[in-house]
Design a protein around this motif. Structure first.
Motif, PDB file in Angstrom:
ATOM      1  N   GLY A   1       3.903  51.037  69.173  1.00  0.00           N
ATOM      2  CA  GLY A   1       3.837  50.311  67.905  1.00  0.00           C
ATOM      3  C   GLY A   1       3.563  48.836  68.046  1.00  0.00           C
ATOM      4  N   ALA A   2       3.298  48.359  69.258  1.00  0.00           N
ATOM      5  CA  ALA A   2       2.996  46.934  69.469  1.00  0.00           C
ATOM      6  C   ALA A   2       1.658  46.811  70.188  1.00  0.00           C
ATOM      7  CB  ALA A   2       4.112  46.261  70.262  1.00  0.00           C
ATOM      8  N   ARG A   3       0.606  47.104  69.444  1.00  0.00           N
ATOM      9  CA  ARG A   3      -0.757  47.013  69.973  1.00  0.00           C
ATOM     10  C   ARG A   3      -1.610  46.194  69.025  1.00  0.00           C
ATOM     11  NH1 ARG A   3      -3.208  52.072  69.568  1.00  0.00           N
ATOM     12  NH2 ARG A   3      -1.488  52.838  68.298  1.00  0.00           N
ATOM     13  N   SER A   4      -2.724  45.694  69.528  1.00  0.00           N
ATOM     14  CA  SER A   4      -3.681  44.958  68.697  1.00  0.00           C
ATOM     15  C   SER A   4      -5.080  45.511  68.952  1.00  0.00           C
ATOM     16  CB  SER A   4      -3.637  43.459  69.026  1.00  0.00           C
ATOM     17  OG  SER A   4      -2.331  42.952  68.854  1.00  0.00           O
TER      18      SER A   4
ATOM     19  N   LYS B   1      -0.193  51.898  55.924  1.00  0.00           N
ATOM     20  CA  LYS B   1      -0.576  50.642  56.574  1.00  0.00           C
ATOM     21  C   LYS B   1      -2.000  50.250  56.197  1.00  0.00           C
ATOM     22  CE  LYS B   1      -0.498  47.456  59.949  1.00  0.00           C
ATOM     23  NZ  LYS B   1      -1.841  47.406  60.446  1.00  0.00           N
ATOM     24  N   LEU B   2      -2.186  48.955  55.913  1.00  0.00           N
ATOM     25  CA  LEU B   2      -3.513  48.416  55.617  1.00  0.00           C
ATOM     26  C   LEU B   2      -3.784  47.179  56.456  1.00  0.00           C
ATOM     27  CD1 LEU B   2      -2.097  49.067  52.544  1.00  0.00           C
ATOM     28  CD2 LEU B   2      -4.486  48.762  51.943  1.00  0.00           C
TER      29      LEU B   2
ATOM     30  N   ALA C   1     -13.720  43.918  54.583  1.00  0.00           N
ATOM     31  CA  ALA C   1     -13.570  45.286  55.086  1.00  0.00           C
ATOM     32  C   ALA C   1     -12.080  45.604  55.118  1.00  0.00           C
ATOM     33  CB  ALA C   1     -14.178  45.422  56.482  1.00  0.00           C
ATOM     34  N   ARG C   2     -11.775  46.877  55.022  1.00  0.00           N
ATOM     35  CA  ARG C   2     -10.373  47.305  55.098  1.00  0.00           C
ATOM     36  C   ARG C   2     -10.243  48.500  56.026  1.00  0.00           C
ATOM     37  NH1 ARG C   2     -11.709  48.764  50.079  1.00  0.00           N
ATOM     38  NH2 ARG C   2     -10.489  47.154  49.038  1.00  0.00           N
ATOM     39  N   HIS C   3      -9.063  48.624  56.611  1.00  0.00           N
ATOM     40  CA  HIS C   3      -8.724  49.773  57.443  1.00  0.00           C
ATOM     41  C   HIS C   3      -7.378  50.285  56.969  1.00  0.00           C
ATOM     42  CE1 HIS C   3      -6.923  51.871  60.922  1.00  0.00           C
ATOM     43  NE2 HIS C   3      -8.166  52.200  61.239  1.00  0.00           N
ATOM     44  N   THR C   4      -7.268  51.583  56.753  1.00  0.00           N
ATOM     45  CA  THR C   4      -6.018  52.148  56.244  1.00  0.00           C
ATOM     46  C   THR C   4      -5.533  53.272  57.140  1.00  0.00           C
ATOM     47  OG1 THR C   4      -7.066  53.828  54.846  1.00  0.00           O
ATOM     48  CG2 THR C   4      -6.775  51.626  53.889  1.00  0.00           C
TER      49      THR C   4
ATOM     50  N   GLU D   1      -1.328  59.931  59.102  1.00  0.00           N
ATOM     51  CA  GLU D   1      -2.234  59.417  60.141  1.00  0.00           C
ATOM     52  C   GLU D   1      -1.489  58.561  61.152  1.00  0.00           C
ATOM     53  OE1 GLU D   1      -6.373  59.301  57.538  1.00  0.00           O
ATOM     54  OE2 GLU D   1      -5.010  57.576  57.503  1.00  0.00           O
ATOM     55  N   LEU D   2      -0.460  57.846  60.712  1.00  0.00           N
ATOM     56  CA  LEU D   2       0.347  57.083  61.659  1.00  0.00           C
ATOM     57  C   LEU D   2       0.973  58.011  62.690  1.00  0.00           C
ATOM     58  CD1 LEU D   2       2.239  54.445  59.473  1.00  0.00           C
ATOM     59  CD2 LEU D   2       0.520  53.982  61.225  1.00  0.00           C
ATOM     60  N   GLU D   3       1.462  59.166  62.233  1.00  0.00           N
ATOM     61  CA  GLU D   3       2.058  60.122  63.174  1.00  0.00           C
ATOM     62  C   GLU D   3       1.011  60.695  64.114  1.00  0.00           C
ATOM     63  OE1 GLU D   3       4.692  64.249  63.395  1.00  0.00           O
ATOM     64  OE2 GLU D   3       4.241  63.344  61.440  1.00  0.00           O
ATOM     65  N   ARG D   4      -0.187  60.972  63.598  1.00  0.00           N
ATOM     66  CA  ARG D   4      -1.226  61.492  64.482  1.00  0.00           C
ATOM     67  C   ARG D   4      -1.604  60.461  65.541  1.00  0.00           C
ATOM     68  NH1 ARG D   4      -2.982  64.145  59.690  1.00  0.00           N
ATOM     69  NH2 ARG D   4      -4.451  62.504  59.104  1.00  0.00           N
ATOM     70  N   ASP D   5      -1.602  59.190  65.164  1.00  0.00           N
ATOM     71  CA  ASP D   5      -1.929  58.121  66.100  1.00  0.00           C
ATOM     72  C   ASP D   5      -0.807  57.909  67.107  1.00  0.00           C
ATOM     73  OD1 ASP D   5      -3.573  55.733  66.916  1.00  0.00           O
ATOM     74  OD2 ASP D   5      -1.757  54.688  66.289  1.00  0.00           O
ATOM     75  N   ASN D   6       0.433  58.048  66.651  1.00  0.00           N
ATOM     76  CA  ASN D   6       1.602  57.843  67.513  1.00  0.00           C
ATOM     77  C   ASN D   6       2.625  58.922  67.175  1.00  0.00           C
ATOM     78  OD1 ASN D   6       3.886  57.016  68.886  1.00  0.00           O
ATOM     79  ND2 ASN D   6       3.673  54.860  68.348  1.00  0.00           N
ATOM     80  N   PRO D   7       2.602  60.057  67.889  1.00  0.00           N
ATOM     81  CA  PRO D   7       3.457  61.194  67.526  1.00  0.00           C
ATOM     82  C   PRO D   7       4.948  60.894  67.515  1.00  0.00           C
ATOM     83  CG  PRO D   7       1.719  61.893  69.025  1.00  0.00           C
ATOM     84  CD  PRO D   7       1.670  60.399  68.985  1.00  0.00           C
ATOM     85  N   ALA D   8       5.383  59.794  68.115  1.00  0.00           N
ATOM     86  CA  ALA D   8       6.804  59.435  68.049  1.00  0.00           C
ATOM     87  C   ALA D   8       7.207  58.984  66.651  1.00  0.00           C
ATOM     88  CB  ALA D   8       7.120  58.341  69.061  1.00  0.00           C
ATOM     89  N   MET D   9       6.228  58.601  65.832  1.00  0.00           N
ATOM     90  CA  MET D   9       6.501  58.187  64.452  1.00  0.00           C
ATOM     91  C   MET D   9       6.488  59.421  63.560  1.00  0.00           C
ATOM     92  SD  MET D   9       4.285  54.679  64.080  1.00  0.00           S
ATOM     93  CE  MET D   9       4.560  53.275  65.164  1.00  0.00           C
ATOM     94  N   ILE D  10       7.528  60.194  63.617  1.00  0.00           N
ATOM     95  CA  ILE D  10       7.593  61.446  62.860  1.00  0.00           C
ATOM     96  C   ILE D  10       7.459  61.152  61.366  1.00  0.00           C
ATOM     97  CG2 ILE D  10       8.983  63.473  62.333  1.00  0.00           C
ATOM     98  CD1 ILE D  10       8.146  63.376  65.238  1.00  0.00           C
ATOM     99  N   GLY D  11       6.456  61.770  60.734  1.00  0.00           N
ATOM    100  CA  GLY D  11       6.240  61.567  59.305  1.00  0.00           C
ATOM    101  C   GLY D  11       5.832  60.159  58.929  1.00  0.00           C
ATOM    102  N   GLY D  12       5.399  59.361  59.934  1.00  0.00           N
ATOM    103  CA  GLY D  12       5.049  57.964  59.660  1.00  0.00           C
ATOM    104  C   GLY D  12       6.244  57.034  59.656  1.00  0.00           C
ATOM    105  N   ASP D  13       7.386  57.535  60.173  1.00  0.00           N
ATOM    106  CA  ASP D  13       8.613  56.733  60.238  1.00  0.00           C
ATOM    107  C   ASP D  13       8.464  55.684  61.330  1.00  0.00           C
ATOM    108  OD1 ASP D  13      11.157  55.703  60.548  1.00  0.00           O
ATOM    109  OD2 ASP D  13      12.098  57.597  61.120  1.00  0.00           O
ATOM    110  N   ILE D  14       8.392  54.412  60.943  1.00  0.00           N
ATOM    111  CA  ILE D  14       8.200  53.325  61.906  1.00  0.00           C
ATOM    112  C   ILE D  14       9.522  52.768  62.421  1.00  0.00           C
ATOM    113  CG2 ILE D  14       5.963  52.652  60.941  1.00  0.00           C
ATOM    114  CD1 ILE D  14       7.379  50.408  59.426  1.00  0.00           C
TER     115      ILE D  14
END
Length: 468
Positions: A34-37, A281-282, A385-388, A393-406
């Motif tokens: 969760g700490a990437r750029s 997230k946007l 431009a925007r990115h959402t 999708e947050l969970e797919r990107d980072n499976p540790a974020m179950i249901g997008g729970d940050i």
């Protein structure tokens, strides 16, 4: 080490510093969790993929010990830590200086001072206590004072304030709990975040949050540790034999990966660990700064967009019920206003998220942008431009974020006090080789590395019989 987020890397560094041979396995192509750029929108724009504002990172006892600044982490402190726009075009603000903050709170200055002055005078010691697992406190009276207030609901504590300004500030900070504001323990999040603001501000990392995890990764490799990216771990057979295996993952993931190495009852309890609401997230590439009506908002690194206390309370309560509010609470970061490395000359970035029900696939860009436009007319005209990312999708990107729970788990009072399960050593499992070190362990969510550092002490003490 399975997982290379801030906690996993911190645990790995702590163990390598103790002279152990350490290998890290990360499923993603890069470390950071969760700490990437990344350049999410247009070339030349640097966006924080998840976390962006780091008050607890700047005060983390373990990271201070590592001296991350020497490894390239530069904390940039905005002029104003937090601003909260109001309907009259003004804004409530939090300065690092408690006295400056009090000067703008009018009739609530006395109540705010009574709440924070005794804590702020010993803030470094208190925040150090908060970032430890439950133990006999080093400063029991100080922690008791915090606990008497923090164990209450935000509703109960905010009742001490009469004016909309202080109440709105408190609501926005309490909403970081992702709890309804009438839940016990929600006040602790407001107290912690406001106390951190009066201690170190709410800083950002120059060049992006990824600089933090790069510094940790560099530290680990300098100590002889190895990092393997693109290496998913689906069972214990995917990692080499080791004296200890640590998981910077959700409890549910650990229950699956280590299924044959943990008692069935313990696995069932891990699988029942409750996750909280998700986040939507946007990120925006902008042709200029966000045109806030309030000048104070233009000078703040973080802006809470939510209206009055009652609006925020209603929004968070509806999310807990599985609904998507029409007027959501929105957290906005404007890093490029203070860090010109984030965007091309004359351009800016925008970062924001809003809370949504767990696992939501709902698109919330329109609702979020309308909410910001209410306090920054012309904002949408500045979007290049925007990115959402939806919660799913947050969970797919980072499976540790179950249901997008940050946050690494629902922040209900019982689960905060016994995270992930009620055990004297919350990092240890019944298997003496296996440990948890993610944000699902104490002290919980936030980019500070202390879950990992605390877990490493447990490993050294229990498995390797060393004094930590």
């Amino acid at each position: 080490m399975v997982g290379a987020g801030p906690n996993g890397l911190s645990a790995a560094v702590a163990l390598a510093r103790a002279g152990l041979s350490v290998q890290v396995f990360e499923a993603a192509a890069t470390v950071g969790g969760g700490a990437r750029s990344e350049a999410l929108t247009l070339p030349g724009f640097v966006h924080d993929v998840c976390s962006a504002i780091h008050p607890l990172g700047a005060i983390s006892p373990f990271w201070r010990e590592l001296d991350l600044e020497r490894r390239g982490v530069e904390w940039v402190e905005p002029e104003i830590a937090l601003a909260h726009p109001l309907e009259d075009g003004d804004a409530a603000v939090v300065h690092r200086s408690l006295d400056l903050t009090l000067a703008e709170l009018g009739e609530d200055a006395g109540a705010y001072e009574a709440m924070f002055r005794p804590l702020a005078e010993n803030s470094t010691a208190l925040l150090g206590e908060i970032l430890r697992p439950l133990r006999v406190p080093r400063r029991p009276l100080l922690l008791a004072r915090f606990g008497r207030a923090g164990l209450r609901s935000s509703d109960a504590l905010a009742a001490r304030f009469k004016d909309a300004r202080a109440r709105a500030l408190f609501a926005g900070c309490a909403a970081h709990s992702l709890l309804p504001l009438d839940y016990p323990g929600s006040a602790a999040f407001a107290l912690t975040l406001l106390l951190a603001a009066h201690t170190v501000g709410w800083p950002i990392a120059r060049g992006g949050s990824g600089r933090i995890t790069k510094a940790l990764a560099d530290c680990l490799t300098e100590l002889g540790g190895e990092i393997h990216t693109g290496r998913a771990v689906r069972s214990l057979t995917d990692v080499p034999a080791a004296g200890a295996v640590l998981f910077d993952l959700s409890p549910r993931q650990v229950a699956e990966i280590a299924a044959d190495a943990l008692p069935a009852g313990y696995r069932r309890r891990l699988a029942r660990f409750r996750h909280g609401p998700g986040a939507y997230k946007l990120d925006w590439a902008l042709d200029g700064p966000i045109p806030w009506t309030s000048q104070a908002c233009r000078r703040a690194g973080t802006v809470h967009v939510g209206g009055c206390y009652e609006e925020i309370a209603e929004s968070e309560a509806r999310i807990w019920k599985g609904e998507h509010p029409d007027e959501p609470f929105v957290l906005v970061g404007q890093q490029s206003a203070f860090d010109p490395t984030r965007a091309p000359a004359g351009r800016h970035t925008g970062w924001a998220y809003t809370h949504v029900p767990t696992g939501s696939n709902a698109e919330r860009a329109d609702a979020v942008e309308r909410r910001i436009e209410r306090f920054a007319p012309g904002f949408r005209d500045r979007i290049l431009a925007r990115h959402t990312r939806t919660a799913a999708e947050l969970e797919r990107d980072n499976p540790a974020m179950i249901g997008g729970d940050i946050s690494g788990g629902a922040n209900t009072l019982g689960q905060v006090l016994a995270r992930p399960l009620a055990r004297w050593d919350p990092y240890a499992t019944p298997n003496p080789r296996l440990y948890l070190c993610s944000a699902s362990t104490p002290p919980g969510g936030g980019v500070h590395g202390m879950c990992g550092a605390n877990a490493a002490r447990s490993v050294l003490r229990r498995t390797f019989k060393r004094r930590s």
